[in-house]
Design a protein around this motif. Structure first.
Motif, PDB file in Angstrom:
ATOM      1  N   ASP A 157       0.720  -1.372   0.074  1.00 54.26           N
ATOM      2  CA  ASP A 157       0.613  -0.137   0.158  1.00 54.26           C
ATOM      3  C   ASP A 157       1.397   1.261  -0.459  1.00 54.26           C
ATOM      4  O   ASP A 157       0.724   1.866  -0.653  1.00 54.26           O
ATOM      5  CB  ASP A 157      -1.177  -0.294   0.986  1.00 54.26           C
ATOM      6  N   TYR A 200      -5.227   4.511  -4.713  1.00 56.99           N
ATOM      7  CA  TYR A 200      -4.126   5.843  -5.462  1.00 56.99           C
ATOM      8  C   TYR A 200      -4.693   5.568  -6.619  1.00 56.99           C
ATOM      9  O   TYR A 200      -4.485   6.264  -7.522  1.00 56.99           O
ATOM     10  CB  TYR A 200      -3.476   4.726  -5.047  1.00 56.99           C
ATOM     11  N   ARG A 202       1.130   3.852  -2.440  1.00 63.12           N
ATOM     12  CA  ARG A 202       1.133   6.313  -2.002  1.00 63.12           C
ATOM     13  C   ARG A 202       2.587   6.810  -2.641  1.00 63.12           C
ATOM     14  O   ARG A 202       2.628   7.959  -3.206  1.00 63.12           O
ATOM     15  CB  ARG A 202       0.963   5.910  -0.658  1.00 63.12           C
ATOM     16  N   ILE A 203       4.125   5.690  -2.678  1.00 63.97           N
ATOM     17  CA  ILE A 203       4.700   6.926  -2.706  1.00 63.97           C
ATOM     18  C   ILE A 203       5.456   7.235  -3.869  1.00 63.97           C
ATOM     19  O   ILE A 203       5.978   7.916  -4.881  1.00 63.97           O
ATOM     20  CB  ILE A 203       5.972   6.855  -1.870  1.00 63.97           C
ATOM     21  N   TYR A 204       5.356   6.120  -5.088  1.00 63.11           N
ATOM     22  CA  TYR A 204       5.343   5.973  -6.312  1.00 63.11           C
ATOM     23  C   TYR A 204       3.647   6.802  -7.351  1.00 63.11           C
ATOM     24  O   TYR A 204       3.759   6.975  -8.652  1.00 63.11           O
ATOM     25  CB  TYR A 204       5.237   4.618  -6.964  1.00 63.11           C
ATOM     26  N   CYS A 205       2.771   6.633  -6.965  1.00 56.34           N
ATOM     27  CA  CYS A 205       1.384   6.302  -8.087  1.00 56.34           C
ATOM     28  C   CYS A 205       0.647   7.824  -8.223  1.00 56.34           C
ATOM     29  O   CYS A 205      -0.043   7.776  -6.400  1.00 56.34           O
ATOM     30  CB  CYS A 205       0.943   4.793  -7.574  1.00 56.34           C
ATOM     31  N   MET A 249       5.617  15.435   2.392  1.00 53.69           N
ATOM     32  CA  MET A 249       6.249  14.318   3.344  1.00 53.69           C
ATOM     33  C   MET A 249       7.076  14.200   3.675  1.00 53.69           C
ATOM     34  O   MET A 249       8.532  14.579   3.238  1.00 53.69           O
ATOM     35  CB  MET A 249       6.209  12.414   2.532  1.00 53.69           C
ATOM     36  N   ARG A 266       2.593  13.992  -3.939  1.00 54.23           N
ATOM     37  CA  ARG A 266       2.216  13.827  -1.991  1.00 54.23           C
ATOM     38  C   ARG A 266       3.460  13.490  -1.217  1.00 54.23           C
ATOM     39  O   ARG A 266       3.534  14.032  -0.921  1.00 54.23           O
ATOM     40  CB  ARG A 266       1.433  12.310  -2.287  1.00 54.23           C
ATOM     41  N   THR A 267       4.413  12.721  -2.093  1.00 55.98           N
ATOM     42  CA  THR A 267       5.728  13.056  -1.386  1.00 55.98           C
ATOM     43  C   THR A 267       5.966  14.037  -1.465  1.00 55.98           C
ATOM     44  O   THR A 267       7.024  14.138  -0.122  1.00 55.98           O
ATOM     45  CB  THR A 267       7.060  11.878  -2.520  1.00 55.98           C
ATOM     46  N   ARG A 291      10.034  11.019  -9.991  1.00 58.96           N
ATOM     47  CA  ARG A 291       9.996   9.493 -10.936  1.00 58.96           C
ATOM     48  C   ARG A 291       7.872   8.495  -9.375  1.00 58.96           C
ATOM     49  O   ARG A 291       7.548   7.900  -9.497  1.00 58.96           O
ATOM     50  CB  ARG A 291      10.681   8.186 -10.833  1.00 58.96           C
ATOM     51  N   PHE A 292       8.876   9.993  -8.347  1.00 57.77           N
ATOM     52  CA  PHE A 292       7.553   9.590  -6.906  1.00 57.77           C
ATOM     53  C   PHE A 292       6.421   9.605  -7.364  1.00 57.77           C
ATOM     54  O   PHE A 292       6.436  11.366  -8.450  1.00 57.77           O
ATOM     55  CB  PHE A 292       8.337   9.769  -5.817  1.00 57.77           C
ATOM     56  N   ALA A 293       5.408  10.332  -6.220  1.00 57.28           N
ATOM     57  CA  ALA A 293       4.548  10.778  -6.696  1.00 57.28           C
ATOM     58  C   ALA A 293       3.982  12.199  -5.650  1.00 57.28           C
ATOM     59  O   ALA A 293       4.902  12.405  -4.956  1.00 57.28           O
ATOM     60  CB  ALA A 293       2.817   9.768  -6.071  1.00 57.28           C
ATOM     61  N   SER A 313      -7.373  -2.767   2.564  1.00 64.14           N
ATOM     62  CA  SER A 313      -6.530  -2.391   1.081  1.00 64.14           C
ATOM     63  C   SER A 313      -4.809  -1.757   2.075  1.00 64.14           C
ATOM     64  O   SER A 313      -3.657  -2.171   1.779  1.00 64.14           O
ATOM     65  CB  SER A 313      -6.702  -1.138  -0.317  1.00 64.14           C
ATOM     66  N   ALA A 314      -5.560  -1.534   3.135  1.00 60.02           N
ATOM     67  CA  ALA A 314      -3.916  -0.648   3.796  1.00 60.02           C
ATOM     68  C   ALA A 314      -3.083  -1.647   4.902  1.00 60.02           C
ATOM     69  O   ALA A 314      -1.717  -1.855   4.737  1.00 60.02           O
ATOM     70  CB  ALA A 314      -4.617   0.218   5.531  1.00 60.02           C
TER      71      ALA A 314
END
Lengths: 446, 446
Positions: free
Chosen positions: A129, A159, A133-136, B36, B32-33, B28-30, B289-290
């Motif tokens: 999960d 996601y 979260r961190i890739y998509c 973070m 949202r990162t 390459r990351f989402a 899913s988590a």
């Protein structure tokens, strides 16, 4: 980026899927909730768990062989002697001791790892999960085998990632199919974020990726700039005793997911991710916001177990129990199933992937099966796109051999009845079969 | 939706924050990162945990009073007698037994709840993360007290939600400030997804929401169509023995978050959410899913503890230890701190919120404090927008009274040195203070 219309019908064209996802209404909730639906398997657990039903649906490991009295003593001692630490918050990355031991476990698969690159998670599901979260970002594309693990599809949906399935054969993911998919996506201006793959004793397909394909698949992904996420919960559960080299053993950039749920105890929810440093830093931050830290107590129990018990023999004991059950299932399938069915012969793990005669819809048949007191997981649950209605997954991990035989006998009766109806009234109109890359052959018919 | 420029400077104008968030590059990351980042508190834990440093920074509960031998026996018995269940996968919502007991616990705060509306999570942090997941799309607005819990701000950032802080006074969240914020956001065409509030023994502000404000705040949120998320980990830790009625006790639509981390053992990571049915169904899917399910073993330990131990007396014992430590901290603050400092007097929970003299930057001072062998959490970590550089959080939950006194003495020395420098060289240029709604007074100066 605009998507040029493909000149020929393209099985990997996902422009329509994108539009559908964007259109979903969700009221006061986040758009992502539109993709969060109960999987057929989970929705089924309630009925399937009635005692009179033989459940071949779930993936619960068989814990009968665990030495509970020894564990009770160890866990009690842990609380008495180290309770102040075990019952306290810990670090988001996991205890240093367990991360060291996890590296020892992975060494069995040829992995050379630094404990600093291991992140302990609440089962490998949490790692899956958080990696998503961190890739998509919403709309990003993920490649996954067709069929793929239902829990992974759930995280990808949560996601708002789009899944493109790549077909397998009896030797696992087919490199040429992977090339075709990446080529097609490149034409659509899309670079997938990662390939999600289960190389060993696949859930649900039961197949294992041929060793000679492993470096080829890594090379293909590297050449397209696509990361590889290797999910390997069953790697040590091979019936021949063979332990295959992990994809991570060939390439340090692979994101590797592992778990103690099948080799020790699923109820402790202890899994991990081994990741490159740049991913690790983000993964730890994501883990902090997800749970602050994994349960210290559970990590210390696993540490103590690995340290004080002969855990390799325990895994061998588990594996023998699973092989006995697999044999019982294969024998029952041979004996009872009507002609026109085909299935693979798994050499490890928990699952047989069954293809039923053309015209039978495994999803439509499921309620009738449960009425006949047998449950399975219909194939559509393992695809993001509605494919799989001619397939179903049978789990042999949990029931006794006798129950497995009885369950397959009941399933054969239900299948027989479906075929009778079809002979009498003709093949019913199929549930509209949606695209799923090339029509994936079931593993044994390739 | 386009945001009309406010005619007068508007402390709640968030159009700039929105633009900043959208612009962040992530490779390459989402996307949202980009939001973070390691919180100042967590980044500090490594150094602050050196034994010679008195850490007033962390929020680790004091477990010294736990009866470890009794627990060891109970946990051992659990493994021996129910290990096959305890070590196996469970339901994503949590065990029915624990959900029943959780309703009993919540009854102490006047909550009438159905166990079917309880979802057990891996600490209440997971509930907070998943509630944000199901409510917030990127750019959505969440209201939170200023200051607010750093773990909540982390989850909001992880889902790219924008935080608007609403100031408190000595009696907690100020209803008029809440109205002003909602009015301003309405002018900007924005309806926040929810108000996140910690009504009792606030982390980090230490204040408690006046009972007479509770229904008023619920009415204000209802009138603007804003959901309320009540986070209540400290509610049973009041020093006067008073248990305040939960917001949820007045309104069944409130999302309530609870935890056993402060009343029993944080290292088990067992928390919960009590939610309306429409939220529950989505929350259970998100939880699946988590992590698939929370650890069965940990849930059964808490169940057994609540059933076999006098847990209310245990909470009383914990609370007495915390009161003794609070008193030690307050006495030390009175004795040692230089003039110009102000702080609140918490009547429960773990924290004192300290405002330092104008010109002292608590974030800039932190490394000097750690050099002087005392650690605290600087105020900026508790705001999403850089406010809080004149504040800091002191935790009295974990160290002994003697260590607390010594820590405050060291902190006073560091503050004195800062003030000497300022007297000699003048007030240094402040870290640019960003908007945070109205300049929130520290709770005791309102």
């Amino acid at each position: 980026m605009p998507v040029p219309p493909p000149t020929v019908p393209d099985p990997y064209d996902i422009s329509t899927a994108a539009a559908a996802a964007a259109a979903a209404p969700t009221g006061r909730f986040a758009r992502r909730t539109a993709g969060m639906t109960a999987s057929e398997i989970r929705a089924l657990f309630a009925v399937a768990s009635r005692p009179e039903v033989v459940s071949l649906a779930g993936g619960m490991p068989n814990l009968a062989a665990l030495p509970l009295d020894t564990l009770a003593a160890e866990v009690g001692q842990l609380v008495a002697s180290e309770g102040q630490t075990a019952l306290q918050y810990g670090s988001a990355q996991g205890t240093p001791a367990l991360r060291e031991q996890i590296c020892e476990v992975m060494r069995l698969e040829g992995i050379d790892a630094d404990p600093n690159d291991v992140v302990v998670t609440v089962g490998s599901q949490m790692a899956l999960d958080l990696i998503t979260r961190i890739y998509c970002d919403p709309g990003d594309v993920v490649l996954a085998e067709g069929p793929s693990y239902v829990g992974a599809l759930g995280s990808f949906a949560a996601y708002q990632a789009r899944v493109v399935h790549v077909a397998m054969d009896a030797h696992g993911l087919v490199p040429q199919n992977l090339r075709d998919a990446l080529e097609s996506l490149a034409r659509q201006g899309i670079t997938p974020k990662f390939l999600y793959t289960i190389p060993n004793f696949h859930n649900p397909a039961g197949v294992t990726l041929a060793v000679e394909r492993r470096t080829e698949i890594l090379e293909i992904c590297a050449s397209y700039g696509v990361a590889v996420v290797e999910d390997n919960p069953y790697g040590l559960l091979g019936f021949s005793g063979t332990v295959y080299p992990a994809l991570r053993s060939f390439d340090r950039d692979v994101v590797y997911l592992g778990s103690f749920s099948k080799t020790f105890a699923s109820g402790l929810r202890v899994g991990w991710a081994l990741v490159p440093p740049a991913v690790r830093d983000r993964l730890v931050l994501a883990a902090e916001s997800a749970t602050l830290c994994p349960p210290t107590f559970n990590q210390m129990i696993v540490s103590r177990y690995l340290q004080t018990q002969d855990w390799r023999s325990q895994v061998k004991t588990f594996t023998e129990a699973y092989r006995e059950r697999r044999d019982a299932m294969l024998a029952a399938l041979e004996t009872h199933l009507p002609p026109g069915c085909s299935w693979n012969v798994p050499d490890g793990g928990f699952y047989v992937w069954l293809t039923v005669p053309e015209g039978v819809d495994t999803k439509a048949m499921l309620p009738r099966a449960v009425t006949a007191r047998v449950a399975y997981a219909s194939g559509t649950g393992f695809y993001a796109d509605g494919f799989g209605s001619s397939q179903l997954r049978l789990s042999y991990c949990y029931p006794t051999p006798e129950r497995i035989e009885e369950g397959v006998r009941r399933l054969a009766g239900v299948l027989g009845a479906e075929l009778d109806v079809m002979r009498t009234f003709g093949v019913p109109a199929r549930t509209p079969r949606l695209r799923s890359g090339p029509d994936a052959p079931s593993p044994d018919t390739a």
